[in-house]
Scaffold this motif. Structure first.
Motif, mmCIF file in Angstrom:
data_model
loop_
_atom_site.group_PDB
_atom_site.id
_atom_site.type_symbol
_atom_site.label_atom_id
_atom_site.label_comp_id
_atom_site.label_asym_id
_atom_site.label_seq_id
_atom_site.Cartn_x
_atom_site.Cartn_y
_atom_site.Cartn_z
ATOM 1 N N LEU A 1 0.995 -1.201 -0.020
ATOM 2 C CA LEU A 1 -0.037 0.000 -0.008
ATOM 3 C C LEU A 1 0.973 1.176 0.020
ATOM 4 N N TRP A 2 2.221 1.266 0.929
ATOM 5 C CA TRP A 2 2.947 2.481 0.835
ATOM 6 C C TRP A 2 3.415 2.612 -0.621
ATOM 7 N N LEU A 3 3.878 1.610 -1.129
ATOM 8 C CA LEU A 3 4.580 1.832 -2.664
ATOM 9 C C LEU A 3 3.520 2.498 -3.693
ATOM 10 N N VAL A 4 2.114 2.050 -3.268
ATOM 11 C CA VAL A 4 0.836 2.686 -4.224
ATOM 12 C C VAL A 4 0.671 4.122 -3.854
ATOM 13 N N LEU A 5 0.930 4.443 -2.486
ATOM 14 C CA LEU A 5 0.692 5.819 -1.955
ATOM 15 C C LEU A 5 1.704 6.754 -2.858
ATOM 16 N N ILE A 6 3.127 6.158 -2.617
ATOM 17 C CA ILE A 6 3.935 7.417 -2.931
ATOM 18 C C ILE A 6 4.227 7.612 -4.387
ATOM 19 N N SER A 7 4.770 8.821 -4.679
ATOM 20 C CA SER A 7 4.801 9.101 -6.320
ATOM 21 C C SER A 7 6.279 8.686 -6.601
ATOM 22 N N THR A 8 7.226 9.051 -5.914
ATOM 23 C CA THR A 8 8.581 8.885 -6.586
ATOM 24 C C THR A 8 9.271 7.773 -5.477
ATOM 25 N N VAL A 9 10.006 6.873 -6.109
ATOM 26 C CA VAL A 9 10.358 5.702 -5.312
ATOM 27 C C VAL A 9 11.826 5.674 -5.428
ATOM 28 N N ASP A 10 12.517 5.820 -3.952
ATOM 29 C CA ASP A 10 14.011 6.015 -3.882
ATOM 30 C C ASP A 10 14.248 5.297 -2.376
ATOM 31 N N LEU B 1 15.228 6.122 0.387
ATOM 32 C CA LEU B 1 14.903 6.684 1.854
ATOM 33 C C LEU B 1 13.371 6.164 2.033
ATOM 34 N N GLU B 2 12.540 6.636 0.834
ATOM 35 C CA GLU B 2 11.064 6.263 0.849
ATOM 36 C C GLU B 2 10.825 4.917 1.112
ATOM 37 N N VAL C 1 11.792 4.381 5.107
ATOM 38 C CA VAL C 1 10.597 4.906 5.868
ATOM 39 C C VAL C 1 9.159 4.100 5.709
#
Lengths: 119, 150, 246, 86, 60
Positions: E23-32, E34-35, E38
């Protein structure tokens, strides 16, 4: 149409504020009065954000647009309103705690019956 | 002339106007159903506005409303359980039509955004919204029988 | 001073205030005008500090001292509620009997609680990038916790939420905010100045210097404050009963 | 066209604020206040203030109604005990 | 905590953690990186909360 739109948001803010004050003054139940106070606060949010608006502008958040590509709205009033909403909620909670205490000590929440200070 | 903006405006004026009228007048059971429908209508409108303004970051508002809207209705369902016990609200038809409208809006937005992570996010929000409102109306119509309102 | 005369005083005063407000509104600059001097400077300052969300930059970087004031108001309001809603001598605490809730509602609460908690943390973490921040994320996370009370009963929520820990969390978060400010002093610049940490690359999680740290501190403080607040209200409404003596 | 949605949102806010004040019973007012919260959040989104809209949604959709309803329950339950004793 | 219940608990936590991380992966826009870090931490907090909530409800 152009002239009405220039002043409508400020008039709505003034109307919401006056309606809240009227409800606050003529309320017969303290919990209803606390609700009217939060309506008053809502009036100030509308005024603040109406002052900061710019035509055909977007939000000053650049996570999905390139900075400078589109005109942006004023962020300072948004920061003021943002913290005001959360503080307004906790102040409402404090007022409700006071109302619960008044109900406990005086047995009533009608401001007209709370004539003498006691308890 | 932005079609998305027109759809959002019509949804807001019609839907929220009716919800406001429903919550302002009538018996308690209709007011509670109107409150539940107000969130069920506002969330698709927020998503449409996000598409109308071409700002994907506004979708977070729809996410939070899809999550907390039904929670607000659960608060009323639980704490008004005594008052609602006599004539529990029966508004399944209305709830499902509004859920259908929401689903239509979300699918239209998914088609517009194209297959990507943003589309999955929209689908998650749509699923949360529809399940939330179904559960909220289920709770309203007698989900808290044994509760002394506490 | 009967109600009727009081109403008349209210109406006349209100009419006067309304007239003044309308007169003022007519002289305000047109709605949607183009002159926003402070806004343009705030956006410029936020972009120089690589903070994508200008509102968070205004809140936690350019006006960080005012947000310290907001936080103390929050802390004082919660403190006031804790003192006001305490259990007095003539009250006893009755165990709330477990309430039977419809099965789908209970399952929904157990399913949405972690999702809402994660969304709250997402909103706090991306405070300085996308719309959101410590205040909103904290309230969302705290409300997620109370899905347990709504989905099940108060005893279940009490088992998961030790109030003492949240009061300590509230105090810790507030002091973390102040300590981050003092670190600016120690670092040779001003209190709460955003000159300590590197500003990082734009639009990433580590951008904006101390803005993410202050964001997280405010997020934790608001979440703990709301949990403590609701704990006191729920105690009063659900558990504490009046002694039947009076 | 963008102004039309602003006018609609403003009129909805004015109407729901008036209804919130006109509803004297605290329970029904809590319902109207939660609808006012949603309409305000929509107005803030239309005025391009998503942070403020998010804050309004988070606070006024679940937190304020819960506080109001718990206060109403505590005050009404005390009232019922008092009638019981009298 | 017999080995079996410990295993069950770990399985439940892992299940919740994977779901919330997705779900977190779906929510965020850029993947790096540190993201993702967190996100992993928040998903862990969410998984612990989910398990504690289930035990609190079924335990009563």
């Amino acid at each position: 149409m152009r002239s009405v739109m220039d002043v409508l948001p400020y008039l709505v803010a003034a109307w919401v504020f006056l309606a809240g004050c009227y409800g606050l003054a003529t309320s017969r139940n303290l919990i209803h009065a606390v609700g009217c106070l939060s309506v008053c606060q809502a009036g100030t949010y509308v005024l603040l954000l109406a002052v900061g608006y710019r035509n055909k502008a977007t939000a000053p958040v650049f996570s999905d647009i390139k900075p400078g590509s589109r005109p942006v709205v004023d962020p300072v009033v948004q920061a003021l309103t943002l913290t005001d909403i959360v503080v307004g909620a906790t102040v409402t909670a404090l007022l409700l705690a006071l109302v619960v205490q008044i109900a406990k000590r005086h047995g009533t929440v009608d401001p007209d019956e709370l004539s003498e200070l006691r308890g | 002339m932005n079609g998305w903006l027109l759809a959002a405006t019509v949804g807001l004026a019609g839907g929220l106007g009716a919800a406001l009228w429903g919550v302002a007048t009538g018996p308690l059971r209709r007011r509670v159903v109107a409150q539940n429908l107000s969130t069920a209508l506002a969330c698709p409108s927020l998503l449409l506005l996000s598409q109308a303004y071409n700002r994907p970051s506004y979708v977070d508002l729809g996410l939070v409303l899809a999550l907390l809207g039904p929670v607000g209705t659960l608060v009323f369902a639980r704490l008004l359980a005594d008052e609602l016990a006599e004539d529990p609200p029966r508004a399944w038809g209305l709830t499902w039509t509004v859920a259908g409208l929401g689903a239509a809006a979300v699918t239209a937005l998914c088609v517009a955004t194209g297959p990507s992570r943003a589309m999955v996010k929209l689908l998650v929000i749509g699923a949360l919204l529809i399940s939330g409102n179904a559960i909220a109306s289920r709770a309203l119509s007698g989900g808290f029988r044994g509760v002394r309102g506490g | 001073m009967t109600r009727r005369t009081r109403l008349w005083v209210l109406l006349t005063g209100g009419a006067g205030l309304a007239a003044l407000l309308v007169a003022a509104c007519l002289r305000l600059p047109h709605f949607g005008g183009d002159r926003h001097p402070y806004g343009d400077r705030a956006v410029h300052a936020s972009l120089t500090r690589h903070t994508a969300n200008t509102v968070s930059s205004v809140n936690f970087d350019q006006r960080a001292f005012d947000t310290l004031g907001e936080m103390t108001i929050l802390f004082a309001a919660v403190l006031g509620c804790v003192v006001l809603l305490r259990q007095t001598r003539d009250e006893r605490r009755a165990r709330p009997e477990p309430a039977e809730v419809a099965r789908p509602v209970r399952r929904y609460a157990l399913l949405v609680l972690p999702v809402a908690l994660l969304s709250g943390l997402y909103i706090v973490a991306h405070g300085q990038l996308s719309p959101g921040g410590g205040f909103q994320g904290g309230v969302v996370a705290a409300t997620a916790l109370h899905l347990l009370y709504l989905g099940a009963d108060y005893a279940a929520l009490e088992r998961v939420r030790p109030v003492g820990m949240y009061e300590v969390g509230d105090a810790l978060a507030s002091s973390a905010y102040v300590v981050t400010g003092i670190a600016g002093l120690i670092g040779g610049t001003a209190f709460l100045a955003n000159t300590l940490l590197p500003y990082g690359t734009f639009n990433t999680l580590s951008s904006g210097g101390t803005v993410p740290l202050l964001n997280a501190a405010i997020g934790m403080e608001v979440a703990c404050a709301v949990v403590v607040l609701l704990a006191r209200f729920l105690d009063q409404a659900v558990e504490i009963e009046e002694e039947s003596g009076r | 066209m963008a102004d039309a949605v602003i006018v609609v949102a403003l009129l909805l806010v004015a109407a729901s604020a008036t209804v919130a004040v006109a509803t004297r019973d605290p329970m029904r007012q809590a319902l109207v206040l939660s609808v006012l919260g949603v309409v305000l959040a929509v107005l803030f989104t239309v005025l391009q203030a998503p942070d403020v809209g998010l804050s309004q949604l988070a606070v006024c959709s679940a937190l304020t109604p819960l506080l109001l309803m718990l206060a109403v329950r505590k005050v009404r339950r005390r009232g019922r005990e008092r009638e019981g004793e009298r | 905590m017999t080995p079996r219940t410990a295993l069950l608990a770990a399985a439940e936590l892992l299940g919740w953690w994977v779901a919330l991380a997705l779900l977190w992966l779906v929510l965020i826009s850029t993947v790096d990186p540190l993201e993702l870090a967190v996100g992993a931490g928040s998903a862990l907090v969410g998984a612990l909360a989910a398990r504690a909530a289930r035990r609190a409800v079924t335990g009563s």
